[in-house]
Design an enzyme around this catalytic site. Structure first.
Site, mmCIF file in Angstrom:
data_model
loop_
_atom_site.group_PDB
_atom_site.id
_atom_site.type_symbol
_atom_site.label_atom_id
_atom_site.label_comp_id
_atom_site.label_asym_id
_atom_site.label_seq_id
_atom_site.Cartn_x
_atom_site.Cartn_y
_atom_site.Cartn_z
ATOM 1 N N THR A 43 -2.786 -15.227 -13.941
ATOM 2 C CA THR A 43 -4.220 -15.578 -13.858
ATOM 3 C C THR A 43 -4.467 -16.965 -14.455
ATOM 4 O O THR A 43 -5.305 -17.716 -13.976
ATOM 5 C CB THR A 43 -5.102 -14.552 -14.604
ATOM 6 N N HIS A 98 8.034 -6.191 -5.852
ATOM 7 C CA HIS A 98 7.044 -6.039 -4.779
ATOM 8 C C HIS A 98 7.194 -7.123 -3.715
ATOM 9 O O HIS A 98 6.272 -7.380 -2.949
ATOM 10 C CB HIS A 98 5.620 -6.019 -5.359
ATOM 11 N N CYS A 122 12.168 -6.152 14.234
ATOM 12 C CA CYS A 122 13.617 -6.423 14.118
ATOM 13 C C CYS A 122 14.023 -6.807 12.706
ATOM 14 O O CYS A 122 15.197 -7.009 12.418
ATOM 15 C CB CYS A 122 13.989 -7.554 15.089
ATOM 16 N N CYS A 152 11.239 -10.719 18.947
ATOM 17 C CA CYS A 152 11.044 -9.427 19.645
ATOM 18 C C CYS A 152 9.574 -9.142 19.926
ATOM 19 O O CYS A 152 9.237 -8.089 20.468
ATOM 20 C CB CYS A 152 11.647 -8.298 18.789
ATOM 21 N N THR A 197 0.394 -6.665 -17.271
ATOM 22 C CA THR A 197 0.323 -5.610 -16.267
ATOM 23 C C THR A 197 -0.461 -4.435 -16.825
ATOM 24 O O THR A 197 -0.302 -4.058 -17.987
ATOM 25 C CB THR A 197 1.720 -5.148 -15.796
ATOM 26 N N SER A 198 -1.300 -3.854 -15.984
ATOM 27 C CA SER A 198 -2.106 -2.692 -16.416
ATOM 28 C C SER A 198 -1.242 -1.429 -16.432
ATOM 29 O O SER A 198 -1.693 -0.363 -16.832
ATOM 30 C CB SER A 198 -3.298 -2.504 -15.467
ATOM 31 N N ILE A 240 -2.269 -14.376 -22.545
ATOM 32 C CA ILE A 240 -0.800 -14.496 -22.493
ATOM 33 C C ILE A 240 -0.329 -15.926 -22.741
ATOM 34 O O ILE A 240 0.615 -16.164 -23.498
ATOM 35 C CB ILE A 240 -0.288 -13.985 -21.130
HETATM 36 N N1 APR Z 1 -3.844 -12.651 -20.619
HETATM 37 C C1 APR Z 1 -3.602 -11.340 -20.936
HETATM 38 N N2 APR Z 1 -3.842 -10.309 -20.083
HETATM 39 C C2 APR Z 1 -4.356 -10.628 -18.872
HETATM 40 C C3 APR Z 1 -4.653 -11.958 -18.486
HETATM 41 C C4 APR Z 1 -4.364 -12.985 -19.423
HETATM 42 N N3 APR Z 1 -4.584 -14.283 -19.146
HETATM 43 N N4 APR Z 1 -5.169 -11.928 -17.220
HETATM 44 C C5 APR Z 1 -5.221 -10.632 -16.851
HETATM 45 N N5 APR Z 1 -4.721 -9.853 -17.832
HETATM 46 C C6 APR Z 1 -4.506 -8.402 -17.789
HETATM 47 C C7 APR Z 1 -5.673 -7.610 -17.225
HETATM 48 O O1 APR Z 1 -6.534 -7.210 -18.269
HETATM 49 C C8 APR Z 1 -4.964 -6.410 -16.591
HETATM 50 O O2 APR Z 1 -4.865 -5.320 -17.500
HETATM 51 O O3 APR Z 1 -3.439 -8.204 -16.876
HETATM 52 C C9 APR Z 1 -3.550 -6.917 -16.284
HETATM 53 C C10 APR Z 1 -3.284 -7.060 -14.792
HETATM 54 O O4 APR Z 1 -3.279 -5.759 -14.241
HETATM 55 P P1 APR Z 1 -3.372 -5.581 -12.649
HETATM 56 O O5 APR Z 1 -4.451 -6.452 -12.124
HETATM 57 O O6 APR Z 1 -3.421 -4.100 -12.395
HETATM 58 O O7 APR Z 1 -2.008 -6.188 -12.114
HETATM 59 P P2 APR Z 1 -0.591 -5.473 -12.030
HETATM 60 O O8 APR Z 1 -0.404 -4.543 -13.182
HETATM 61 O O9 APR Z 1 0.407 -6.554 -11.843
HETATM 62 O O10 APR Z 1 -0.712 -4.627 -10.668
HETATM 63 C C11 APR Z 1 0.456 -3.952 -10.248
HETATM 64 O O11 APR Z 1 -0.672 -3.344 -8.203
HETATM 65 O O12 APR Z 1 -2.098 -4.074 -6.585
HETATM 66 C C12 APR Z 1 -0.781 -3.786 -6.846
HETATM 67 O O13 APR Z 1 1.138 -4.725 -5.871
HETATM 68 C C13 APR Z 1 0.048 -5.031 -6.712
HETATM 69 O O14 APR Z 1 1.882 -5.812 -8.078
HETATM 70 C C14 APR Z 1 0.553 -5.304 -8.116
HETATM 71 C C15 APR Z 1 0.495 -3.934 -8.752
HETATM 72 ZN ZN ZN Z 2 11.214 -9.243 15.505
#
Ligand code: APR
Ligand code: ZN
Length: 248
Positions: A22, A118, A129, A154, A192-193, A235
């Site tokens: 982000t 992913h 194909c 294809c 990541t959430s 982060i």
């Molecule tokens: N600093 C700290 N935390 C942050 C920041 C930042 N600058 N920006 C966002 N976040 C936190 C948010 O609060 C959230 O909890 O990062 C987390 C991102 O979570 P998601 O948006 O759910 O992303 P992710 O966990 O990567 O999603 C997993 O879901 O939609 C599918 O395939 C997609 O790979 C993705 C998967």
């Molecule tokens: Zn093809």
């Protein structure tokens, strides 16, 4: 190991999510300004069955790909701190990323240190194909007026080389991710959430295999209770000092 040799560098595994990117200008999905929050319909664009059956969903997807900020994004201080740790040799760094933006590789991490659970938006795959090609090539066709380019070999539907909802992960990539998680000394879940499986379950697997589990995220996650350390904050600010401390 004879006395002269230093002990092998610890393996540090990082499970990264959209929150790491982000600060590079790429919105996440479930954070306060996340894509799924702002436009719940957007999930359809990355759901395989909708994508394959609805030409309008594909046309919207190709327009979104063309305008995707990830193609103009640069790695931020969080990505750079990871690449610095890997270059220092103080740890064997392996990144298991849920992100599809390619910023870990752009920050200088070697390809073999990055597992793209992913997939990647930088390639296109044919649903018929399986042929792979560069996303830039397909986007040039979109710019030239093809709003839903098909496979030149294809004639089948083309999609980005990302894992869509309803698709399974590449078993080899997932298998390697599990192996690394089981053998690492430190496991960091960064930006990541931890709500999407099977990626999120790697945090629990790491803890069960005795790794030190550190969660770095602005908001709570379901694995905070299991973590040895939870670091709240932006982060780009909190990750570099945390990783530098691992180098000592
Ligand atoms: N600093 C700290 N935390 C942050 C920041 C930042 N600058 N920006 C966002 N976040 C936190 C948010 O609060 C959230 O909890 O990062 C987390 C991102 O979570 P998601 O948006 O759910 O992303 P992710 O966990 O990567 O999603 C997993 O879901 O939609 C599918 O395939 C997609 O790979 C993705 C998967
Ligand atoms: Zn093809």
């Amino acid at each position: 190991m004879n006395s002269g040799e230093s002990p092998p560098a610890p393996t540090v595994v990082v499970l990264s999510g959209a929150g790491l990117s982000t600060e590079s200008g790429i919105p996440d999905y479930r954070g306060p300004n996340g894509l799924w929050r702002r436009d719940p319909d957007a999930e359809k664009l990355v759901t395989y069955s909708f994508y394959m059956h609805d030409p309008e969903i594909r046309r919207r997807s190709w327009r979104m790909r063309r305008d995707n900020p990830a193609f103009r994004a640069r790695p931020n201080s969080g990505h750079e701190a990871l690449a610095r740790l890997e270059r220092s040799g103080a740890a064997r760094v392996r990144v298991i990323t849920q992100n599809v933006d390619g910023l870990h590789q752009l920050s200088g991490l070697p390809d073999d240190a990055v597992l793209e659970l992913h997939g990647s938006i930088r390639s296109v795959e044919c649903t018929g194909c399986g042929a792979r090609s560069a996303m830039a090539e397909a986007l040039a066709r979109v710019d030239a007026g093809e709003d839903d380019p098909d496979c030149r070999g294809c004639g089948s539907i083309l999609k980005s080389a990302t894992v869509m909802f309803g698709q399974s992960l590449d078993p080899d990539v997932l298998g390697e991710a599990v192996r690394l998680t089981q053998e690492c000394e430190v496991f960091l879940a960064v930006g990541t959430s931890l709500q999407v499986q099977p990626a999120a379950s790697l945090a629990g697997l790491a803890a069960r295999h005795g790794a030190r589990l550190i969660v770095v995220n602005a908001e709570p996650t379901p694995y905070d209770g299991l973590a040895d350390q939870v670091v709240r904050g932006s982060i780009g600010q909190v990750l570099p000092p945390l990783l530098d401390a691992l180098r000592r």
